[in-house]
Scaffold this active site. Structure first.
Site, PDB file in Angstrom:
ATOM      1  CG  ASP A 125      -2.102  -1.006   1.355  1.00  0.00           C
ATOM      2  OD1 ASP A 125      -2.420  -1.255  -0.093  1.00  0.00           O
ATOM      3  OD2 ASP A 125      -2.356  -1.647   2.466  1.00  0.00           O
ATOM      4  CG  ASP A 139      -6.767  -0.940  -1.658  1.00  0.00           C
ATOM      5  OD1 ASP A 139      -6.979  -2.337  -1.930  1.00  0.00           O
ATOM      6  OD2 ASP A 139      -6.063  -0.659  -0.955  1.00  0.00           O
TER       7      ASP A 139
END
Length: 178
Positions: A125, A139
């Site tokens: 991430d 995402d």
């Protein structure tokens, strides 16, 4: 003709999924080489920034102790989304499913091949949303896919209300239209 249209929608879903997964993996590779887990690079003040995070769990690191289970759920979701893509009823539905499929594939690739172990890898991430959470392009694609599908379903329901009202001789105002 219907078979060709369905085939075209399936191809659109697969193309969108492939582009999303490739962009996701490319940006994760850049993040791994250029970002730090300790330092945030602000993009929009404190609202959005870049910071590396290796996430063993799902959103908000939920399920971090069961990464292998998240991997299996992801593989199951891929299977269901491929079936849904093959049955997509509209072009927008195909785009929405493609966004979801690409997002899931992007994160499952991490779970399968990233350290610490096959099938239990951490998701990379790097998009820091204030102090709320850190995510990635997969995402973003998942969220966009949900929005596209919701808007498509809403539009379809509004069209059906209009069609039903027109058949029954009801005006748009009486049918709840604007």
């Amino acid at each position: 003709m219907i078979g060709r249209e369905r085939s075209n929608r399936f191809a659109v879903a697969c193309l969108v999924a492939a582009v999303v997964a490739l962009l996701d993996q490319a940006t994760k590779a850049i993040a791994l080489t250029g970002l730090s887990q300790d330092e945030r690079i602000p993009l929009l003040g404190n609202l959005l920034g870049l910071q590396l995070a290796l996430n063993p769990g799902a959103i908000l690191s939920l399920g971090g102790g069961a990464t292998w289970l998240l991997t299996l759920l992801g593989i199951g979701a891929i299977t269901l989304l491929v079936i849904a893509a093959a049955r997509a009823g509209s072009g927008w539905w195909a785009v929405g499913i493609g966004l979801l499929l690409g997002g899931v594939i992007g994160n499952v690739i991490d779970r399968l091949f990233a350290p610490p172990a096959f099938g239990a890898g951490y998701v990379t991430d790097f998009l820091a949303y204030g102090n709320l959470f850190i995510g990635n392009l997969a995402d973003v694609a998942l969220g966009a896919g949900v929005v596209v599908l919701a808007l498509s379903a809403w539009h379809r329901s509004r069209t059906r209300i209009g069609d039903t009202a027109a058949t029954a001789g009801v005006t748009d105002d009486e049918a709840g239209g604007s």
